[in-house]
Design a protein around this motif. Structure first.
Motif, PDB file in Angstrom:
ATOM      1  N   LEU A 186       0.818  -1.201   0.000  1.00  0.00           N
ATOM      2  CA  LEU A 186       0.000   0.000   0.000  1.00  0.00           C
ATOM      3  C   LEU A 186       0.857   1.259   0.000  1.00  0.00           C
ATOM      4  O   LEU A 186       1.773   1.394   0.803  1.00  0.00           O
ATOM      5  CB  LEU A 186      -0.906  -0.004   1.241  1.00  0.00           C
ATOM      6  N   THR A 187       0.572   2.144  -0.919  1.00  0.00           N
ATOM      7  CA  THR A 187       1.154   3.479  -0.913  1.00  0.00           C
ATOM      8  C   THR A 187      -0.004   4.460  -0.771  1.00  0.00           C
ATOM      9  O   THR A 187      -1.162   4.100  -0.964  1.00  0.00           O
ATOM     10  CB  THR A 187       1.955   3.753  -2.199  1.00  0.00           C
ATOM     11  N   ALA A 188       0.300   5.697  -0.444  1.00  0.00           N
ATOM     12  CA  ALA A 188      -0.765   6.661  -0.195  1.00  0.00           C
ATOM     13  C   ALA A 188      -0.335   8.053  -0.623  1.00  0.00           C
ATOM     14  O   ALA A 188       0.860   8.324  -0.801  1.00  0.00           O
ATOM     15  CB  ALA A 188      -1.118   6.656   1.298  1.00  0.00           C
ATOM     16  N   GLY A 189      -1.313   8.926  -0.764  1.00  0.00           N
ATOM     17  CA  GLY A 189      -1.039  10.315  -1.126  1.00  0.00           C
ATOM     18  C   GLY A 189      -0.081  10.982  -0.154  1.00  0.00           C
ATOM     19  O   GLY A 189       0.702  11.852  -0.546  1.00  0.00           O
ATOM     20  N   VAL A 190      -0.098  10.554   1.094  1.00  0.00           N
ATOM     21  CA  VAL A 190       0.791  11.113   2.102  1.00  0.00           C
ATOM     22  C   VAL A 190       2.257  10.785   1.788  1.00  0.00           C
ATOM     23  O   VAL A 190       3.168  11.413   2.333  1.00  0.00           O
ATOM     24  CB  VAL A 190       0.379  10.630   3.516  1.00  0.00           C
ATOM     25  N   ASP A 191       2.491   9.855   0.869  1.00  0.00           N
ATOM     26  CA  ASP A 191       3.853   9.484   0.475  1.00  0.00           C
ATOM     27  C   ASP A 191       4.442  10.426  -0.577  1.00  0.00           C
ATOM     28  O   ASP A 191       5.650  10.388  -0.821  1.00  0.00           O
ATOM     29  CB  ASP A 191       3.877   8.059  -0.094  1.00  0.00           C
ATOM     30  N   LEU A 192       3.618  11.244  -1.219  1.00  0.00           N
ATOM     31  CA  LEU A 192       4.115  12.089  -2.311  1.00  0.00           C
ATOM     32  C   LEU A 192       5.201  13.062  -1.856  1.00  0.00           C
ATOM     33  O   LEU A 192       6.275  13.119  -2.458  1.00  0.00           O
ATOM     34  CB  LEU A 192       2.972  12.850  -2.983  1.00  0.00           C
ATOM     35  N   ALA A 193       4.933  13.849  -0.826  1.00  0.00           N
ATOM     36  CA  ALA A 193       5.924  14.846  -0.390  1.00  0.00           C
ATOM     37  C   ALA A 193       7.237  14.197   0.049  1.00  0.00           C
ATOM     38  O   ALA A 193       8.306  14.610  -0.416  1.00  0.00           O
ATOM     39  CB  ALA A 193       5.349  15.732   0.707  1.00  0.00           C
ATOM     40  N   PRO A 194       7.218  13.163   0.919  1.00  0.00           N
ATOM     41  CA  PRO A 194       8.501  12.563   1.293  1.00  0.00           C
ATOM     42  C   PRO A 194       9.228  11.931   0.106  1.00  0.00           C
ATOM     43  O   PRO A 194      10.456  11.966   0.044  1.00  0.00           O
ATOM     44  CB  PRO A 194       8.147  11.500   2.337  1.00  0.00           C
ATOM     45  N   THR A 195       8.488  11.369  -0.845  1.00  0.00           N
ATOM     46  CA  THR A 195       9.125  10.751  -2.012  1.00  0.00           C
ATOM     47  C   THR A 195       9.804  11.813  -2.883  1.00  0.00           C
ATOM     48  O   THR A 195      10.941  11.627  -3.334  1.00  0.00           O
ATOM     49  CB  THR A 195       8.088   9.960  -2.829  1.00  0.00           C
ATOM     50  N   LEU A 196       9.113  12.921  -3.109  1.00  0.00           N
ATOM     51  CA  LEU A 196       9.707  13.983  -3.923  1.00  0.00           C
ATOM     52  C   LEU A 196      10.921  14.594  -3.232  1.00  0.00           C
ATOM     53  O   LEU A 196      11.949  14.846  -3.876  1.00  0.00           O
ATOM     54  CB  LEU A 196       8.663  15.055  -4.234  1.00  0.00           C
ATOM     55  N   LEU A 197      10.834  14.803  -1.930  1.00  0.00           N
ATOM     56  CA  LEU A 197      11.992  15.304  -1.190  1.00  0.00           C
ATOM     57  C   LEU A 197      13.133  14.286  -1.212  1.00  0.00           C
ATOM     58  O   LEU A 197      14.298  14.654  -1.364  1.00  0.00           O
ATOM     59  CB  LEU A 197      11.600  15.648   0.248  1.00  0.00           C
ATOM     60  N   GLY A 198      12.802  12.992  -1.074  1.00  0.00           N
ATOM     61  CA  GLY A 198      13.821  11.943  -1.135  1.00  0.00           C
ATOM     62  C   GLY A 198      14.521  11.914  -2.481  1.00  0.00           C
ATOM     63  O   GLY A 198      15.733  11.711  -2.557  1.00  0.00           O
ATOM     64  N   ALA A 199      13.768  12.133  -3.554  1.00  0.00           N
ATOM     65  CA  ALA A 199      14.363  12.161  -4.897  1.00  0.00           C
ATOM     66  C   ALA A 199      15.349  13.314  -5.036  1.00  0.00           C
ATOM     67  O   ALA A 199      16.326  13.222  -5.783  1.00  0.00           O
ATOM     68  CB  ALA A 199      13.265  12.273  -5.953  1.00  0.00           C
ATOM     69  N   LEU A 200      15.095  14.397  -4.315  1.00  0.00           N
ATOM     70  CA  LEU A 200      15.981  15.562  -4.355  1.00  0.00           C
ATOM     71  C   LEU A 200      17.114  15.465  -3.347  1.00  0.00           C
ATOM     72  O   LEU A 200      17.940  16.370  -3.234  1.00  0.00           O
ATOM     73  CB  LEU A 200      15.176  16.840  -4.077  1.00  0.00           C
ATOM     74  N   GLY A 201      17.142  14.350  -2.568  1.00  0.00           N
ATOM     75  CA  GLY A 201      18.177  14.189  -1.559  1.00  0.00           C
ATOM     76  C   GLY A 201      17.956  15.062  -0.333  1.00  0.00           C
ATOM     77  O   GLY A 201      18.891  15.335   0.409  1.00  0.00           O
ATOM     78  N   ARG A 202      16.723  15.497  -0.124  1.00  0.00           N
ATOM     79  CA  ARG A 202      16.392  16.381   0.995  1.00  0.00           C
ATOM     80  C   ARG A 202      15.862  15.582   2.177  1.00  0.00           C
ATOM     81  O   ARG A 202      15.361  14.473   2.013  1.00  0.00           O
ATOM     82  CB  ARG A 202      15.335  17.407   0.560  1.00  0.00           C
ATOM     83  N   ASP A 203      15.894  16.179   3.346  1.00  0.00           N
ATOM     84  CA  ASP A 203      15.395  15.565   4.578  1.00  0.00           C
ATOM     85  C   ASP A 203      13.880  15.429   4.507  1.00  0.00           C
ATOM     86  O   ASP A 203      13.188  16.365   4.095  1.00  0.00           O
ATOM     87  CB  ASP A 203      15.790  16.443   5.765  1.00  0.00           C
ATOM     88  N   THR A 204      13.368  14.282   4.893  1.00  0.00           N
ATOM     89  CA  THR A 204      11.919  14.039   4.848  1.00  0.00           C
ATOM     90  C   THR A 204      11.288  14.086   6.231  1.00  0.00           C
ATOM     91  O   THR A 204      10.092  13.824   6.370  1.00  0.00           O
ATOM     92  CB  THR A 204      11.606  12.678   4.199  1.00  0.00           C
ATOM     93  N   GLN A 205      12.069  14.406   7.253  1.00  0.00           N
ATOM     94  CA  GLN A 205      11.516  14.483   8.609  1.00  0.00           C
ATOM     95  C   GLN A 205      11.009  15.889   8.855  1.00  0.00           C
ATOM     96  O   GLN A 205      11.604  16.836   8.378  1.00  0.00           O
ATOM     97  CB  GLN A 205      12.574  14.099   9.636  1.00  0.00           C
ATOM     98  N   PRO A 206       9.951  16.122   9.535  1.00  0.00           N
ATOM     99  CA  PRO A 206       9.102  15.207  10.283  1.00  0.00           C
ATOM    100  C   PRO A 206       7.840  14.809   9.518  1.00  0.00           C
ATOM    101  O   PRO A 206       6.792  14.607  10.115  1.00  0.00           O
ATOM    102  CB  PRO A 206       8.738  16.037  11.515  1.00  0.00           C
ATOM    103  N   LEU A 207       7.891  14.687   8.213  1.00  0.00           N
ATOM    104  CA  LEU A 207       6.705  14.396   7.409  1.00  0.00           C
ATOM    105  C   LEU A 207       6.153  13.005   7.674  1.00  0.00           C
ATOM    106  O   LEU A 207       6.903  12.063   7.897  1.00  0.00           O
ATOM    107  CB  LEU A 207       7.028  14.504   5.917  1.00  0.00           C
ATOM    108  N   ASP A 208       4.826  12.897   7.628  1.00  0.00           N
ATOM    109  CA  ASP A 208       4.201  11.580   7.613  1.00  0.00           C
ATOM    110  C   ASP A 208       4.451  10.976   6.242  1.00  0.00           C
ATOM    111  O   ASP A 208       4.808  11.662   5.299  1.00  0.00           O
ATOM    112  CB  ASP A 208       2.686  11.703   7.822  1.00  0.00           C
ATOM    113  N   GLY A 209       4.225   9.707   6.099  1.00  0.00           N
ATOM    114  CA  GLY A 209       4.370   9.064   4.799  1.00  0.00           C
ATOM    115  C   GLY A 209       5.721   8.399   4.641  1.00  0.00           C
ATOM    116  O   GLY A 209       6.614   8.523   5.474  1.00  0.00           O
ATOM    117  N   CYS A 210       5.855   7.708   3.538  1.00  0.00           N
ATOM    118  CA  CYS A 210       7.042   6.918   3.246  1.00  0.00           C
ATOM    119  C   CYS A 210       7.778   7.519   2.056  1.00  0.00           C
ATOM    120  O   CYS A 210       7.165   7.876   1.050  1.00  0.00           O
ATOM    121  CB  CYS A 210       6.599   5.483   2.928  1.00  0.00           C
ATOM    122  N   ASP A 211       9.090   7.626   2.152  1.00  0.00           N
ATOM    123  CA  ASP A 211       9.930   8.063   1.044  1.00  0.00           C
ATOM    124  C   ASP A 211      10.129   6.863   0.111  1.00  0.00           C
ATOM    125  O   ASP A 211      11.017   6.049   0.301  1.00  0.00           O
ATOM    126  CB  ASP A 211      11.264   8.575   1.585  1.00  0.00           C
TER     127      ASP A 211
END
Length: 168
Positions: A113-138
């Motif tokens: 399962l993936t969710a809309g809450v994963d979009l922001a951490p995934t996009l930040l992860g792709a840019l090599g940026r910190d994903t904390q304290p966001l909900d969701g999965c990178d």
């Protein structure tokens, strides 16, 4: 892109939602018109992808095709409702998301399962940026947990004794 939003199959400039429904001579056409809207949106996304490939930057560009919600199209199982507010059912809550470009492998699908809450951490992860304290999965850097529980939440503000409070 408006995707599958009403007025289905028409640009916003041509119809408002009320004028669209007023102009319908057969509500049974709504699923077909919705499908047409979604297909038109997918075609526009495909053209964007092709333009990026033509100018040689697709492999260094991350494209994301997503939606904020699905749509009820008058299904009798849900009381003949049109729209996306309530009830929160799979047709409204389950929507596809596609990541492409940036050298990502073609055709890979997550079984978990993936969710809309994963979009922001995934996009930040792709840019090599910190994903904390966001909900969701990178999803760029790791798979979603196997024990992930799907959730649908509905919140509103209610006035109680003169104070606005969030209610679940």
């Amino acid at each position: 892109d408006k995707g599958g939003h009403s007025p289905y199959g028409h640009p916003f400039e041509e119809h408002s939602t009320p004028s669209f429904f007023d102009s319908l001579d057969d509500a049974n056409r709504i699923p077909e018109l919705y499908e047409r809207s979604v297909q038109m949106s997918a075609n526009r996304f495909q053209r964007l992808k092709e333009k990026l490939a033509d100018v040689g930057i697709l492999d260094e560009t991350l494209l994301v095709f997503a939606s904020d919600h699905g749509e009820l199209l008058g299904e009798s199982a849900y009381g003949g409702i049109y729209g996306h507010g309530r009830p929160i059912v799979p047709e409204v809550a389950r929507v596809p998301v596609v990541f492409m470009g940036c050298g990502l492998p073609a055709g890979m699908e997550y079984e978990r399962l993936t969710a809309g809450v994963d979009l922001a951490p995934t996009l930040l992860g792709a840019l090599g940026r910190d994903t904390q304290p966001l909900d969701g999965c990178d999803l760029w850097n790791k798979s979603p947990p196997a024990d992930r529980t799907p959730r649908c939440e509905f919140w509103l503000n209610k006035t109680v004794r003169g104070h606005s409070i969030p209610v679940y």
